[in-house]
Scaffold this motif. Structure first.
Motif, mmCIF file in Angstrom:
data_model
loop_
_atom_site.group_PDB
_atom_site.id
_atom_site.type_symbol
_atom_site.label_atom_id
_atom_site.label_comp_id
_atom_site.label_asym_id
_atom_site.label_seq_id
_atom_site.Cartn_x
_atom_site.Cartn_y
_atom_site.Cartn_z
ATOM 1 N N UNK A 42 0.832 -1.206 0.000
ATOM 2 C CA UNK A 42 0.000 0.000 0.000
ATOM 3 C C UNK A 42 0.865 1.254 0.000
ATOM 4 N N UNK A 43 2.004 1.190 0.713
ATOM 5 C CA UNK A 43 2.920 2.335 0.687
ATOM 6 C C UNK A 43 3.469 2.577 -0.704
ATOM 7 N N UNK A 44 3.823 1.493 -1.394
ATOM 8 C CA UNK A 44 4.345 1.628 -2.759
ATOM 9 C C UNK A 44 3.272 2.178 -3.691
ATOM 10 N N UNK A 45 2.012 1.714 -3.510
ATOM 11 C CA UNK A 45 0.928 2.222 -4.357
ATOM 12 C C UNK A 45 0.663 3.696 -4.095
ATOM 13 N N UNK A 46 0.720 4.089 -2.819
ATOM 14 C CA UNK A 46 0.492 5.501 -2.483
ATOM 15 C C UNK A 46 1.566 6.387 -3.109
ATOM 16 N N UNK A 47 2.817 5.953 -3.039
ATOM 17 C CA UNK A 47 3.870 6.791 -3.612
ATOM 18 C C UNK A 47 3.778 6.817 -5.132
ATOM 19 N N UNK A 48 3.353 5.705 -5.724
ATOM 20 C CA UNK A 48 3.160 5.685 -7.178
ATOM 21 C C UNK A 48 2.044 6.641 -7.565
ATOM 22 N N UNK A 49 0.939 6.607 -6.808
ATOM 23 C CA UNK A 49 -0.176 7.502 -7.084
ATOM 24 C C UNK A 49 0.268 8.961 -6.941
ATOM 25 N N UNK A 53 -0.040 11.479 -10.152
ATOM 26 C CA UNK A 53 -1.172 12.410 -10.227
ATOM 27 C C UNK A 53 -0.686 13.772 -10.718
ATOM 28 N N UNK A 54 -1.599 14.449 -11.359
ATOM 29 C CA UNK A 54 -1.267 15.753 -11.927
ATOM 30 C C UNK A 54 -1.248 16.788 -10.806
#
Ligand code: FES
Length: 166
Positions: A42-49, A53-54
């Protein structure tokens, strides 16, 4: 049918406790590993998001006529969105600086003190100099800078500067 062989450790330590069969150490470790993996994912997904994001940096926008902004005075506006309070300060006849009004400590609105030539945050007595750098109080990061330009007597916002400014 032969009896299952009792492990040596059970023969040596034949003491049992209530609930010892509810969860084994191995199962507990497995749950721990799964939970850690889920947190890491989830941490990796949050940083990817966050990286994809614009980021709203604003568009070319007319702010105020230069003649309506006296030297040493300030002008409040919203930029880059209507929810983002911002401030212009006319430092010299042909020099106008723009900043976000959000204090970098906890987000209160800073205001310009023309008398003292600095920005003040009333929440926790934070102070920023004319370049937006923190000079006293709890803030440690500079105010977000807004690029501005004077064109044909009008002050324009060009965009929010990315990253810390010098
Ligand atoms: Fe500005 Fe705390 S929010 S000093």
């Amino acid at each position: 049918m032969p009896e299952p062989e009792v492990p040596i450790w059970q023969r040596d330590f034949p003491i049992t406790a209530a609930g010892e069969d509810d969860i084994t150490r191995r199962e507990f470790t497995r749950y721990l590993v799964l939970a850690s993996g889920a947190f890491a994912a989830s941490g990796a997904l949050m940083s990817l998001w966050a990286s994809l994001r614009k980021v709203e940096t604003g568009t070319l926008t007319a702010i105020v006529e230069l003649e309506d902004l006296p030297v040493g005075g300030s002008h409040l506006f919203s930029y880059p969105s209507p929810r983002d309070p911002a401030i212009l300060v006319r430092v010299e006849p042909q020099l106008v600086l723009g900043f976000s009004q959000k204090c970098t400590h906890l987000g209160c609105v800073v205001f310009w003190s023309g008398e003292d030539q600095h920005f003040e945050c009333p929440c926790h007595e934070g102070f920023f100099n004319l370049e937006g750098r923190p000079i006293a109080g709890p803030p440690e990061r500079p105010l977000a800078r807004i690029e501005v330009d004077i064109r044909d007597g009008m002050v324009w916002a060009l965009g929010v500067e990315q990253g810390p400014h010098a």
